[in-house]
Design a protein around this motif. Structure first.
Motif, PDB file in Angstrom:
ATOM      1  N   SER A   1     -45.809  -7.828   3.611  1.00 10.01           N
ATOM      2  CA  SER A   1     -45.607  -8.017   5.052  1.00 10.01           C
ATOM      3  C   SER A   1     -46.946  -8.115   5.777  1.00 10.01           C
ATOM      4  N   PHE A   2     -47.124  -9.211   6.508  1.00 10.66           N
ATOM      5  CA  PHE A   2     -48.287  -9.336   7.382  1.00 10.66           C
ATOM      6  C   PHE A   2     -48.073  -8.438   8.599  1.00 10.66           C
ATOM      7  N   PHE A   3     -49.147  -7.693   9.011  1.00 14.60           N
ATOM      8  CA  PHE A   3     -48.964  -6.850  10.195  1.00 14.60           C
ATOM      9  C   PHE A   3     -50.120  -6.907  11.189  1.00 14.60           C
ATOM     10  N   LYS A   4     -51.296  -7.462  10.800  1.00 16.12           N
ATOM     11  CA  LYS A   4     -52.380  -7.498  11.782  1.00 16.12           C
ATOM     12  C   LYS A   4     -53.501  -8.418  11.316  1.00 16.12           C
ATOM     13  N   SER A   5     -54.236  -8.969  12.296  1.00 20.25           N
ATOM     14  CA  SER A   5     -55.458  -9.722  12.008  1.00 20.25           C
ATOM     15  C   SER A   5     -56.453  -9.452  13.132  1.00 20.25           C
ATOM     16  N   ILE A   6     -57.742  -9.455  12.789  1.00 17.42           N
ATOM     17  CA  ILE A   6     -58.786  -9.216  13.790  1.00 17.42           C
ATOM     18  C   ILE A   6     -59.918 -10.217  13.582  1.00 17.42           C
ATOM     19  N   THR A   7     -60.587 -10.552  14.683  1.00 19.89           N
ATOM     20  CA  THR A   7     -61.688 -11.509  14.636  1.00 19.89           C
ATOM     21  C   THR A   7     -63.005 -10.791  14.349  1.00 19.89           C
ATOM     22  N   SER A   8     -64.028 -11.577  14.102  1.00 20.33           N
ATOM     23  CA  SER A   8     -65.361 -11.027  13.851  1.00 20.33           C
ATOM     24  C   SER A   8     -65.821 -10.173  15.032  1.00 20.33           C
ATOM     25  N   LEU A   9     -66.547  -9.103  14.716  1.00 19.43           N
ATOM     26  CA  LEU A   9     -67.098  -8.163  15.691  1.00 19.43           C
ATOM     27  C   LEU A   9     -66.004  -7.476  16.508  1.00 19.43           C
ATOM     28  N   SER A  10     -64.935  -7.116  15.831  1.00 19.04           N
ATOM     29  CA  SER A  10     -63.874  -6.325  16.460  1.00 19.04           C
ATOM     30  C   SER A  10     -63.362  -5.317  15.443  1.00 19.04           C
ATOM     31  N   MET A  11     -62.531  -4.389  15.911  1.00 20.70           N
ATOM     32  CA  MET A  11     -62.012  -3.371  15.011  1.00 20.70           C
ATOM     33  C   MET A  11     -60.549  -3.078  15.325  1.00 20.70           C
ATOM     34  N   ALA A  12     -59.878  -2.465  14.368  1.00 18.20           N
ATOM     35  CA  ALA A  12     -58.481  -2.066  14.544  1.00 18.20           C
ATOM     36  C   ALA A  12     -58.318  -0.647  14.027  1.00 18.20           C
ATOM     37  N   ASN A  13     -57.703   0.201  14.839  1.00 19.66           N
ATOM     38  CA  ASN A  13     -57.393   1.566  14.421  1.00 19.66           C
ATOM     39  C   ASN A  13     -55.935   1.602  13.949  1.00 19.66           C
ATOM     40  N   LEU A  14     -55.760   1.770  12.663  1.00 18.83           N
ATOM     41  CA  LEU A  14     -54.424   1.772  12.063  1.00 18.83           C
ATOM     42  C   LEU A  14     -53.922   3.211  12.020  1.00 18.83           C
ATOM     43  N   THR A  15     -53.234   3.608  13.086  1.00 19.83           N
ATOM     44  CA  THR A  15     -52.809   4.997  13.241  1.00 19.83           C
ATOM     45  C   THR A  15     -51.909   5.447  12.100  1.00 19.83           C
ATOM     46  N   ASN A  16     -51.000   4.577  11.658  1.00 19.05           N
ATOM     47  CA  ASN A  16     -50.074   4.960  10.590  1.00 19.05           C
ATOM     48  C   ASN A  16     -50.789   5.289   9.285  1.00 19.05           C
ATOM     49  N   TYR A  17     -52.002   4.784   9.152  1.00 15.79           N
ATOM     50  CA  TYR A  17     -52.752   5.000   7.913  1.00 15.79           C
ATOM     51  C   TYR A  17     -53.996   5.861   8.128  1.00 15.79           C
ATOM     52  N   GLN A  18     -54.203   6.341   9.361  1.00 13.02           N
ATOM     53  CA  GLN A  18     -55.398   7.127   9.695  1.00 13.02           C
ATOM     54  C   GLN A  18     -56.638   6.407   9.161  1.00 13.02           C
ATOM     55  N   LEU A  19     -56.727   5.130   9.540  1.00  9.47           N
ATOM     56  CA  LEU A  19     -57.765   4.252   9.005  1.00  9.47           C
ATOM     57  C   LEU A  19     -58.290   3.343  10.109  1.00  9.47           C
ATOM     58  N   SER A  20     -59.594   3.156  10.141  1.00  6.05           N
ATOM     59  CA  SER A  20     -60.218   2.183  11.036  1.00  6.05           C
ATOM     60  C   SER A  20     -60.784   1.047  10.201  1.00  6.05           C
ATOM     61  N   VAL A  21     -60.472  -0.188  10.621  1.00  6.80           N
ATOM     62  CA  VAL A  21     -60.934  -1.383   9.913  1.00  6.80           C
ATOM     63  C   VAL A  21     -61.784  -2.198  10.877  1.00  6.80           C
ATOM     64  N   TYR A  22     -62.956  -2.615  10.417  1.00  3.62           N
ATOM     65  CA  TYR A  22     -63.899  -3.350  11.253  1.00  3.62           C
ATOM     66  C   TYR A  22     -64.143  -4.734  10.656  1.00  3.62           C
ATOM     67  N   ALA A  23     -64.053  -5.769  11.493  1.00  2.07           N
ATOM     68  CA  ALA A  23     -64.513  -7.102  11.109  1.00  2.07           C
ATOM     69  C   ALA A  23     -65.909  -7.256  11.692  1.00  2.07           C
ATOM     70  N   GLY A  24     -66.898  -7.239  10.827  1.00  2.00           N
ATOM     71  CA  GLY A  24     -68.280  -7.274  11.303  1.00  2.00           C
ATOM     72  C   GLY A  24     -68.772  -8.681  11.543  1.00  2.00           C
ATOM     73  N   SER A  25     -70.003  -8.903  11.216  1.00  2.00           N
ATOM     74  CA  SER A  25     -70.621 -10.207  11.438  1.00  2.00           C
ATOM     75  C   SER A  25     -70.397 -11.105  10.227  1.00  2.00           C
ATOM     76  N   TRP A  26     -70.628 -12.406  10.430  1.00  2.00           N
ATOM     77  CA  TRP A  26     -70.561 -13.359   9.326  1.00  2.00           C
ATOM     78  C   TRP A  26     -71.871 -13.275   8.550  1.00  2.00           C
ATOM     79  N   ALA A  27     -71.802 -12.795   7.337  1.00  7.20           N
ATOM     80  CA  ALA A  27     -73.007 -12.627   6.520  1.00  7.20           C
ATOM     81  C   ALA A  27     -73.563 -13.969   6.083  1.00  7.20           C
ATOM     82  N   SER A  28     -72.687 -14.933   5.868  1.00  5.99           N
ATOM     83  CA  SER A  28     -73.063 -16.308   5.536  1.00  5.99           C
ATOM     84  C   SER A  28     -71.870 -17.180   5.905  1.00  5.99           C
ATOM     85  N   THR A  29     -71.958 -18.460   5.605  1.00  3.92           N
ATOM     86  CA  THR A  29     -70.876 -19.359   6.010  1.00  3.92           C
ATOM     87  C   THR A  29     -69.537 -18.886   5.440  1.00  3.92           C
TER      88      THR A  29
END
Length: 636
Positions: A572-600
């Motif tokens: 099941s798809f449940f979330k997507s985030i763009t570069s330089l943003s973050m998502a706090n996944l409360t159900n999983y007590q987890l923070s996920v960060y989309a950082g910078s583009w390291a290369s193409t």
């Protein structure tokens, strides 16, 4: 003198007594009249000392006598289901009781008032019924309510007295046993089948079926069937896996459907065969021709070859190219072995009225074997059946497939054989993939061909197929990796269109109390970067240039490949985030960060777990350790 007077008086008294006895009686005992209305049982008259001699018994003529046939006796209603009269008023429809009046009751009913077999009049003391024929005042029912069907006094499959089959109370398609099981009912043929027990997937749901090893024919299993429990190598009970080879006794009905017998349970013969990640399919496409029914093919051999192999027939275009790109070279069509042919079929009501998919494939296989030869037919690894466009309104699917298996059915329509994503979805069902979900709806994930998308499979799918590997250190991110709350880990993920190597993360949130305590709610997470290029060029904006997140059943995911090889993890798809943003996944007590583009098209990704609040984790800027925009933004 006195003696003479006494004697004279005594003689006079005797004379008076004799005279009285000789006189006719003034009390006439007439027959007791019945107040019963026609159709009611005669009430037995009260005993009387003035009982007349028996009257002549008038019997109804044979034509009017309600003598039931032996078969009617067998199917007579049970006493509990009828308004049974008392013994004194029984008009029983038995051979011994033909409603002949007893000598004590000369109130003879007319033929019109004689009860028919299976009908009962009211018992003495009951009011006259106004019910119409076929109605009864059953207990708890209002007068004139329709009579309910009675339970037969014999089993549904009992033989009637005349040798004909007994009636069954089962609805069409239902068995007399537990769901999905039956005794050998009339009109069924008992047969033992052996082969892989598979799932047939389509838009209306799933159906169990067995592909017989003996002749390759597919037999659907009746609704309600539950496969047997399996055992692992330690003899512990485990869930049954589709693809397991079983032997089972079936009652095959007129539609070709198997209802497993009650007395013999299916037995497991062999485990699910090993799966190879590198595949070269030898495909036979059968274009079905039902011209005998007015259903002509809507596609020809040339078009089919172009759709599958590309305009040059070399596999560098069409579906063959898609397979190769999406699988990173692991799923291929053997262009030399590929063959398409038109297969004429006789007219079949099962096909034209019910879209019997097993009738379609079994009939096509038989004809194709005759055209090609049995040996040549068996050399193909996969079989595709393309039905005429005239069946679009009859067959409620664009495509369906065996899971796992080697057969696919496709409509001749824009969403059927002409849509590469539909063809790929059905092909991947053959290798054990199920549909993908979003927002609680099956198919609603548009990031993958396994939903409704025109895109590559997602990370949870390509990893299961063995087409992709996780990033270094990202195969099982659990409490042994995220050792303390507030501690983060960083990775670089290439977009999935670029490579299958190191392109996803798999998170096992075992720090949650429910993860090990409740397998029904425990989930694993898959994270991957999607960019709309090459094979993902048609990716939608909800997923494109973003870090995509999917969740799956943790028990099934962790058991693979030892167990649950072809089970539905409910991706099941449940979330997507763009570069330089973050998502706090409360159900999983987890923070996920989309950082910078390291290369193409390669994104830096950070993850951190916490206990009470996301504030326990570092900020994104601290994790990036550099200011400004990414040095290499994604290509447009």
């Amino acid at each position: 003198m006195r003696r003479m007077a006494f004697r004279t008086a005594l003689l006079a008294m005797v004379a008076i007594i004799h005279a009285a006895r000789a006189a006719p009686s003034t009390t006439t005992s007439s027959l007791a009249k019945s107040t019963n209305a026609p159709g009611q049982a005669s009430k037995t008259p009260s005993p009387s000392n003035n009982t007349p001699p028996p009257a002549t018994s008038i019997k109804p003529s044979p034509a009017a006598t309600p003598t039931p046939s032996p078969a009617a006796i067998i199917s007579s209603p049970s006493p509990a289901a009828t308004n049974s009269p008392s013994p004194a008023a029984t008009n029983s429809p038995s051979l011994a009781a033909t409603n002949s009046p007893s000598p004590a009751a000369t109130n003879i009913p007319s033929p019109a008032a004689i009860n028919s077999p299976g009908q009962f009049s009211n018992s003495p003391g009951q009011d006259q019924s106004s019910n119409a024929p076929g109605q009864s005042n059953a207990p708890g029912k209002t007068p004139n309510a329709p009579i309910e069907p009675e339970a037969p006094s014999q089993p549904p499959d009992a033989q009637a007295a005349d040798g004909g089959p007994g009636q069954s109370s089962n609805a069409p398609g239902q068995s007399s046993g537990s769901p999905g099981q039956s005794s050998n009912a009339p009109g069924q043929v008992k047969k033992t089948l052996q082969g892989p027990l598979v799932i047939v997937t389509h838009e209306l749901g799933e159906t169990w079926a067995l592909r017989n090893d003996e002749d390759g024919k597919v037999t659907p299993i009746a609704m309600g069937f539950k496969p047997p429990k399996d055992k692992d190598k330690n003899k512990n009970e485990k869930d049954f896996e589709p693809g397991t080879v079983v032997a089972m006794d079936c009652n095959i009905d007129g539609t070709g459907t198997c209802t497993p017998t009650v007395d013999t349970a299916p037995t497991i013969v062999a485990a699910v065969p090993d799966y190879s990640a590198y595949i070269y399919q030898r495909v036979l496409v059968m274009i079905l021709d039902y011209s005998a029914c007015g259903l002509v093919p809507g596609i020809n051999v040339t078009t089919v070859r172009s759709l599958f192999l590309g305009p040059n027939g070399d596999g560098l275009g069409g579906i063959a190219q898609r397979y190769n790109q999406y699988s990173y070279g692991r799923l291929n069509l053997n262009t030399t072995a590929f063959q398409a042919l038109v297969v004429p079929q006789s007219c079949s009501t099962a096909v034209t009225s019910s879209c019997s998919w097993w009738t379609i494939s079994n009939g096509a296989d038989t004809t194709a074997k005759g055209m090609l030869g049995t040996t040549a037919f068996a050399e193909f690894t996969h079989y595709i059946y393309v039905v005429p466009p005239g069946l679009n309104s009859v067959c409620p699917w664009a495509g369906l497939a065996l899971l796992p298996g080697k057969q696919v059915w496709l409509q001749t329509s824009e969403y059927g054989v002409y849509r590469w994503a539909t063809v790929m979805q059905e092909a991947l069902h053959n290798y054990g993939l199920w549909h993908s979900w979003q927002n609680g709806y099956e198919y609603n994930d548009f990031s993958t061909a396994m939903g409704r998308g025109d895109a590559c499979p997602n990370a949870a799918e390509i990893s299961r197929l063995g087409w992709a590997t996780p990033a270094y250190g990202g195969a099982a991110i659990d409490s042994s990796v995220l050792t303390q709350p507030g501690v983060s880990r960083s990775f670089s993920l290439p977009a999935t269109y670029i490579t299958g190597d190191g392109n996803y993360l798999r998170v096992l949130p075992d720090w949650l109390p429910t993860y090990s305590l409740d397998s029904s709610v425990a989930k694993n997470l898959y994270l991957a970067v999607r960019v709309p290029k090459a094979s993902d060029a048609l990716l939608g904006s909800q997923y494109a240039n973003k870090l995509n997140m999917h969740e799956v059943n943790a028990t099934m995911d962790n058991g693979y490949p030892t167990t649950y090889q072809f089970s539905d993890r409910k991706i099941s798809f449940f979330k997507s985030i763009t570069s330089l943003s973050m998502a706090n996944l409360t159900n999983y007590q987890l923070s996920v960060y989309a950082g910078s583009w390291a290369s193409t098209d390669t994104l830096r990704v950070h993850i951190c777990r916490w206990i009470a609040s996301p504030s326990e984790c570092p900020s994104l800027s601290a994790l990036e350790q550099r200011p400004g925009l990414p040095t290499a933004p994604p290509s447009p």
